[in-house]
Design an enzyme around this catalytic site. Structure first.
Site, PDB file in Angstrom:
ATOM      1  N   SER A 155     156.316  15.298 -19.339  1.00 61.28           N
ATOM      2  CA  SER A 155     156.195  16.445 -18.446  1.00 61.28           C
ATOM      3  C   SER A 155     156.726  17.648 -19.223  1.00 61.28           C
ATOM      4  O   SER A 155     157.886  17.662 -19.627  1.00 61.28           O
ATOM      5  CB  SER A 155     157.005  16.229 -17.176  1.00 61.28           C
ATOM      6  OG  SER A 155     156.889  17.346 -16.328  1.00 61.28           O
ATOM      7  N   ARG A 206     130.834  48.949  -5.973  1.00 63.37           N
ATOM      8  CA  ARG A 206     131.583  47.942  -6.740  1.00 63.37           C
ATOM      9  C   ARG A 206     131.916  46.806  -5.794  1.00 63.37           C
ATOM     10  O   ARG A 206     131.892  46.984  -4.564  1.00 63.37           O
ATOM     11  CB  ARG A 206     132.861  48.542  -7.332  1.00 63.37           C
ATOM     12  CG  ARG A 206     133.828  49.079  -6.293  1.00 63.37           C
ATOM     13  CD  ARG A 206     134.977  49.824  -6.933  1.00 63.37           C
ATOM     14  NE  ARG A 206     135.823  50.480  -5.935  1.00 63.37           N
ATOM     15  CZ  ARG A 206     136.762  51.368  -6.210  1.00 63.37           C
ATOM     16  NH1 ARG A 206     136.973  51.727  -7.454  1.00 63.37           N
ATOM     17  NH2 ARG A 206     137.484  51.920  -5.258  1.00 63.37           N
ATOM     18  N   TYR A 208     148.026  16.608 -14.797  1.00 63.96           N
ATOM     19  CA  TYR A 208     148.447  17.300 -13.577  1.00 63.96           C
ATOM     20  C   TYR A 208     149.263  18.534 -13.923  1.00 63.96           C
ATOM     21  O   TYR A 208     149.752  18.704 -15.038  1.00 63.96           O
ATOM     22  CB  TYR A 208     149.265  16.373 -12.676  1.00 63.96           C
ATOM     23  CG  TYR A 208     150.630  16.015 -13.227  1.00 63.96           C
ATOM     24  CD1 TYR A 208     151.743  16.821 -12.966  1.00 63.96           C
ATOM     25  CD2 TYR A 208     150.814  14.876 -14.005  1.00 63.96           C
ATOM     26  CE1 TYR A 208     152.987  16.506 -13.474  1.00 63.96           C
ATOM     27  CE2 TYR A 208     152.058  14.546 -14.516  1.00 63.96           C
ATOM     28  CZ  TYR A 208     153.140  15.372 -14.260  1.00 63.96           C
ATOM     29  OH  TYR A 208     154.369  15.064 -14.770  1.00 63.96           O
ATOM     30  N   GLY A 227     142.738  54.760  -7.789  1.00 63.64           N
ATOM     31  CA  GLY A 227     143.765  55.790  -7.746  1.00 63.64           C
ATOM     32  C   GLY A 227     144.708  55.821  -8.931  1.00 63.64           C
ATOM     33  O   GLY A 227     145.564  56.699  -9.018  1.00 63.64           O
ATOM     34  N   CYS A 266     155.601  21.105 -15.531  1.00 62.81           N
ATOM     35  CA  CYS A 266     156.372  21.286 -14.299  1.00 62.81           C
ATOM     36  C   CYS A 266     157.193  22.569 -14.308  1.00 62.81           C
ATOM     37  O   CYS A 266     158.024  22.767 -13.426  1.00 62.81           O
ATOM     38  CB  CYS A 266     157.285  20.083 -14.055  1.00 62.81           C
ATOM     39  SG  CYS A 266     158.476  19.818 -15.388  1.00 62.81           S
ATOM     40  N   LYS A 273     132.329  51.309 -12.946  1.00 62.55           N
ATOM     41  CA  LYS A 273     131.648  52.414 -12.276  1.00 62.55           C
ATOM     42  C   LYS A 273     130.364  52.787 -13.011  1.00 62.55           C
ATOM     43  O   LYS A 273     129.294  52.931 -12.413  1.00 62.55           O
ATOM     44  CB  LYS A 273     132.584  53.628 -12.188  1.00 62.55           C
ATOM     45  CG  LYS A 273     132.059  54.761 -11.305  1.00 62.55           C
ATOM     46  CD  LYS A 273     132.922  56.000 -11.422  1.00 62.55           C
ATOM     47  CE  LYS A 273     134.335  55.787 -10.943  1.00 62.55           C
ATOM     48  NZ  LYS A 273     134.452  55.724  -9.478  1.00 62.55           N
ATOM     49  N   HIS A 280     144.579  55.698  -0.153  1.00 61.43           N
ATOM     50  CA  HIS A 280     145.246  55.064  -1.287  1.00 61.43           C
ATOM     51  C   HIS A 280     146.189  53.965  -0.809  1.00 61.43           C
ATOM     52  O   HIS A 280     146.188  52.849  -1.340  1.00 61.43           O
ATOM     53  CB  HIS A 280     146.032  56.117  -2.084  1.00 61.43           C
ATOM     54  CG  HIS A 280     146.874  55.539  -3.176  1.00 61.43           C
ATOM     55  ND1 HIS A 280     148.201  55.228  -3.008  1.00 61.43           N
ATOM     56  CD2 HIS A 280     146.553  55.178  -4.438  1.00 61.43           C
ATOM     57  CE1 HIS A 280     148.673  54.726  -4.133  1.00 61.43           C
ATOM     58  NE2 HIS A 280     147.699  54.680  -5.011  1.00 61.43           N
ATOM     59  N   MET A 312     143.959  56.211 -12.241  1.00 60.18           N
ATOM     60  CA  MET A 312     143.605  57.153 -13.300  1.00 60.18           C
ATOM     61  C   MET A 312     143.045  58.427 -12.679  1.00 60.18           C
ATOM     62  O   MET A 312     142.918  58.543 -11.472  1.00 60.18           O
ATOM     63  CB  MET A 312     142.625  56.502 -14.266  1.00 60.18           C
ATOM     64  CG  MET A 312     143.277  55.399 -15.096  1.00 60.18           C
ATOM     65  SD  MET A 312     142.127  54.620 -16.231  1.00 60.18           S
ATOM     66  CE  MET A 312     141.047  53.748 -15.111  1.00 60.18           C
ATOM     67  N   ARG A 363     135.015  61.382 -14.068  1.00 52.90           N
ATOM     68  CA  ARG A 363     135.774  60.298 -13.455  1.00 52.90           C
ATOM     69  C   ARG A 363     136.027  59.179 -14.458  1.00 52.90           C
ATOM     70  O   ARG A 363     135.221  58.929 -15.342  1.00 52.90           O
ATOM     71  CB  ARG A 363     135.026  59.702 -12.255  1.00 52.90           C
ATOM     72  CG  ARG A 363     134.678  60.676 -11.135  1.00 52.90           C
ATOM     73  CD  ARG A 363     133.772  59.981 -10.125  1.00 52.90           C
ATOM     74  NE  ARG A 363     133.275  60.868  -9.097  1.00 52.90           N
ATOM     75  CZ  ARG A 363     133.804  60.995  -7.884  1.00 52.90           C
ATOM     76  NH1 ARG A 363     134.860  60.281  -7.560  1.00 52.90           N
ATOM     77  NH2 ARG A 363     133.291  61.817  -7.001  1.00 52.90           N
TER      78      ARG A 363
END
Length: 898
Positions: free
Chosen positions: A784, A359, A871, A112, A851, A33, A475, A114, A103
């Site tokens: 694996s 934002r 992988y 919502g 895995c 913010k 909210h 804080m 704020r």
């Protein structure tokens, strides 16, 4: 605020009047913010002046027994002085008062979670000054009562319901239903009652000193960083506690100064669908919390949205046309500047526009995909940036059923389509009940008048959310979209009585436990369970996944052992099976008796007789999987769990199984007792079964190779099975198992006269296996990493029992995340790194993958990319998540190399 070289640390950064000490790049220090307020100020947008207390001040606060930095008071005073100069008002001045908002503002948006305090600086003297300055005594006392209620709840810890009850009593006495019907004298009377209630509860008067009010609010915002709902939200969204929150102190502008004043929230694109048009809501003669808290149902911003919603009250475009033109130009400038969809808060004070926040807007997965693809198509961002913009975990929202359009829809109420998707469940009326039932008994729908930040846990436990009040930016709507929960908000025709556990709608009464279905895409609430359909994974989803596949290096496989799982995995883009757990096949009702016969056999001959019955069934399983995978690799783990898991345990179950199968109940019970182990997880399981009873693994290897031969002989793409031995700890074990596998495989290949390729490897799930990986690699062609068991054995924590204490560890900062959800990169990850290095040193072409459940976790996938694994494998429904995460990890590694 100019820098002072004499100050060791700078804790305060000013903004406003076309200049700022910070900018958008300073999000870590100023919070999202504060950084964006600074950026908007520098862009010359109409931002009320103020200053930001840094996140570092919050970190200092908690590191020093909740004490502020020594220099902070002087820097805040200097910041206030600048705001006073820019507004030509004075903080605490009875005749010309400066009022401020206080704020929170963390690095990551936490809507919502804080606390906020508005209208700070009002007291019995300044309220009179405000009334004279505004020429509106009603407005001044309305603002004062708001401040007392908010400050008392946030800072003084009083129950806000106490104030609501006082206000309701006044409304009842005056015979009015809306706040705007109260006069100046009425509000003055309410203020008097509020102050008396505070003094009664606390034993002291409501604080009148603006400086004391300011520091009370700053402390409350810092304290709210550690409230229960904020901690829960951080855990859910992987936001570190160590970040802290900034505090933004900003001069107040008022949307409640009559019919030419307003407040609202807007998105530059639709956060539910991603459609490129202005989306949002506003309220005339209101303050910001009236919109986001769902206290009043707001009105549409644009005329077209009003008409589509069937609303009668005028849109902002119609009610404030000149301001709307200016506003539209500003929001378009912001989207172009930030190159992303913006979530904007604004206030209009007597016809003058002020921007209070911008934002990057929270959005559904569907919207995130569309916005990313559209922005790339519009040339605002690159394809690489588009791929990086979509949160991999959010794709989960797209991979589950929605309501079948052909279903009979018995609509019982209609509200706003606040978060898309559909859900069926039992009605619950409290967040606490949602937690209990959602956790134990399954699907629930949380039905509320409105939600509040305190409901976060219940919202997470519910399958969907319905509110009677509130708009698209309430909210409930914002949090539900972030969670991927379907939500219908503002369903005003619902009459909810949580105390009696009843909901009335359209002449019908529904009680707690009744089944309803919600459609968050249409805003409808339906009675009963409604048929669902699978999602269509095309369009923007297919486009972005194609781009992602072009950037990723890691292959993505699926954990699957059934045809349904394997088919689903292929549909989601899996490039093979990374884990086929053969024991799941053994539990099939058609073969469990043969498995039990094998376990009950007195000797090897008896076991081989039973295994001969299982062989064709196993072979058919593998034929089916190889056919679905069409030549892609399939890693098959040989039998892993202890044998006792296949047997009944209670006397009643033993008798039932014996009667049904013709087995001797006495022998069955004796065998159960013989197989009992004190710690079965570390007992006779995994490759120890193959060493102790080689005939079991011989049967499985034969089934695998015969299936591969059958598929190849049928002219279909020849599979390359990867035969994996679990729980190996020593090189000698691996050598024995490799010899067993090769002996049986060569026999079958010779019998069939076919040239079938196969690989032999191991699942690395013990610390010793990782440390002695070079020994294993002498006979293992692939590793694996079974990260579920490797995490258990490294930490000495049972995954099944960890829920009893892990939350306490996370709350106390001992663990940042659950190590069974996101890989412990320092410990378990170090073992993987060691195993990879030592395995490659012995066998440079050893194939490496994971895995465990971590194969679908984006942070764990990024770690695998950094090690150069080949992988990852995950559940079928997480394959798209892993594909996108792997692409982002590859792009991240490339960025590091630059």
């Amino acid at each position: 605020m100019t820098s002072d070289a004499s100050l060791l640390t700078r804790w305060v950064y000013a903004f406003g009047g076309g200049t700022a000490d910070g900018d958008a790049s300073m999000k870590d220090l100023l919070g999202g913010k504060g950084a964006n307020l600074a950026e908007m100020s520098s862009l010359g947008l109409p931002v009320p002046p103020g200053f930001t207390i840094t996140t570092e001040a919050c970190v200092h606060y908690y590191a020093n027994e909740r004490r502020y930095p020594a220099e902070l008071a002087a820097q805040v005073a200097a910041g206030l002085k600048i705001v006073e100069q820019q507004t030509a008002k004075a903080f605490g001045d009875a005749a010309n008062p400066l009022l401020v908002s206080v704020r929170s503002g963390a690095r990551a948006s936490m809507p919502g979670m804080m606390d906020t305090v508005l209208n700070l600086g009002l007291n019995d003297q300044t309220v009179e000054g405000l009334a004279k300055l505004a020429g509106d005594r009603r407005f001044a006392f309305d603002s004062y009562r708001r401040f007392i209620q908010m400050y008392s709840a946030v800072v003084l810890g009083l129950d806000h319901h106490m104030f609501e009850e006082i206000l309701d009593e006044h409304k009842e006495r005056l015979d009015v239903t809306v706040d705007t019907a109260l006069s100046a004298d009425d509000w003055e009377a309410v203020v008097g009652d509020y102050k008396r209630a505070v003094e009664t509860e606390l034993g002291e008067a409501f604080p009148q000193d603006p400086q004391a009010q300011l520091w009370g609010a700053v402390g409350a915002v810092f304290a709210s960083w550690m409230n229960d709902r904020a901690k829960f939200y951080r855990r859910m969204h992987d936001i570190p506690e160590s970040w802290g929150t900034a505090v933004n102190v900003q001069s107040m502008v008022f949307g409640n100064m009559g019919e030419t004043s307003a407040t609202g929230v807007a998105f530059t694109r639709n956060p539910s669908t991603g459609e490129n048009r202005l989306y949002g809501e506003y309220l005339i003669n209101a303050q910001g919390e009236d919109v986001v808290a769902g206290i009043r149902t707001p009105q549409a911003l644009t005329k077209i949205a009003r008409e589509e919603m069937g609303e009668k009250k005028p849109s902002m475009e119609e009610a404030l046309p000149d301001v709307f033109v200016q506003f539209k130009a500003v929001v378009e400038k912001l989207e172009t500047h930030y190159r992303d969809m913006q979530d904007i808060e604004f206030t209009v004070e007597k016809g003058r526009l002020y921007m209070l926040q911008t934002r990057n807007g929270k959005r559904t997965a569907k919207a995130a995909l569309k916005v990313a693809v559209d922005l790339a198509s519009e040339g605002l961002i690159t394809r690489q940036e588009a791929v990086m913009r979509v949160e991999p975990g959010s794709l989960d929202q797209l991979l589950h059923p929605t309501i079948d359009p052909a279903s009979d829809r018995q609509v019982i109420a209609t509200g706003l389509p606040a978060s898309p998707g559909a859900a069926t469940g039992k009605i619950v009326f409290t967040a606490a009940e949602a937690e209990i039932q959602g956790g134990s008994a399954g699907a629930v729908i949380l039905v509320r008048e409105e939600t509040s930040p305190e409901d976060i846990r219940g919202m997470d436990a519910a399958r969907g959310i319905v509110t009677a009040r509130g708009g698209m930016t309430s909210h409930a709507a914002v949090v539900a979209r972030g969670m991927g929960r379907p939500c219908v908000s503002g369903a005003g025709e619902l009459h909810i009585d949580a105390k009696t556990g009843e909901m009335r709608a359209r002449g019908r009464t529904f009680r707690a436990g009744d089944i309803i279905t919600i459609d968050g895409s249409t805003g409808e609430v339906l009675t009963g369970e409604v048929k669902m359909i699978e999602p269509e994974l095309s369009g923007d989803f297919a486009t972005l996944m194609q781009w992602a596949d072009g950037f990723r290096r890691l292959k993505v496989r699926a954990n699957a052992e059934t045809s349904v799982d394997a088919t689903t995995a292929r549909q989601f883009g899996a490039e093979g099976i990374g884990l086929c757990r053969t024991e799941h096949m053994f539990f099939d009702p058609t073969r469990i008796q043969a498995v039990r016969e094998m376990i009950l056999a007195d000797d090897e001959a008896g076991r081989r007789t039973a295994l001969a019955k299982i062989l064709p069934m196993q072979r058919d399983d593998f034929v089916e999987l190889f056919g679905i995978m069409e030549g892609l690799p399939v890693t098959i783990r040989l039998l892993d769990p202890p044998l006792h898991e296949f047997l009944p345990h209670s006397d009643e179950d033993i008798a039932t199984v014996a009667a049904a199968s013709g087995l001797d109940p006495v022998k069955l019970k004796r065998r159960v007792e013989d197989l009992h182990e004190v710690n079965p997880m570390l007992g006779l399981r995994g490759c120890r079964l193959g060493v102790s009873f080689p005939e079991i693994y011989e049967m499985q290897v034969r089934a695998i190779i015969e299936a591969a031969c059958e598929v190849a002989a049928a002219g279909r793409p020849a599979p390359i099975p990867e035969i994996m031995h679990p729980l190996v700890a020593k090189g000698e074990e691996m050598k024995f198992l490799r010899q067993l596998t090769d002996r049986i495989a060569k026999q079958v290949i010779a019998e069939k006269g076919l040239d079938i390729q196969y690989m032999v490897g191991t699942m690395v799930e013990l610390p010793r296996a990782a440390l002695r990986a070079a020994d294993l690699a002498q006979n293992a062609e692939f590793f694996s990493f079974g990260t579920n068991d490797l995490t258990q054995t490294t930490f000495g924590i049972s995954r099944d029992d960890s829920g009893r204490f892990l939350n306490a560890y996370i709350d106390k900062g001992i663990f940042e995340k659950d190590p069974f959800v996101s890989l412990d990169q320092e410990g378990v990850g170090d073992l993987i790194r060691i195993a990879a290095e030592r395995g490659r040193a012995e066998r440079p072409d050893v194939k490496l993958g994971i895995c465990g459940e971590h194969g679908g976790d984006p942070a764990s996938i990024a770690f695998c990319e950094s090690l150069g694994l080949d992988y990852v494998s995950c559940s079928a429904y997480r394959v798209p998540i892993a594909r996108l995460a792997a692409a982002q990890a590859a792009l991240g590694e490339r960025e590091k190399d630059r």
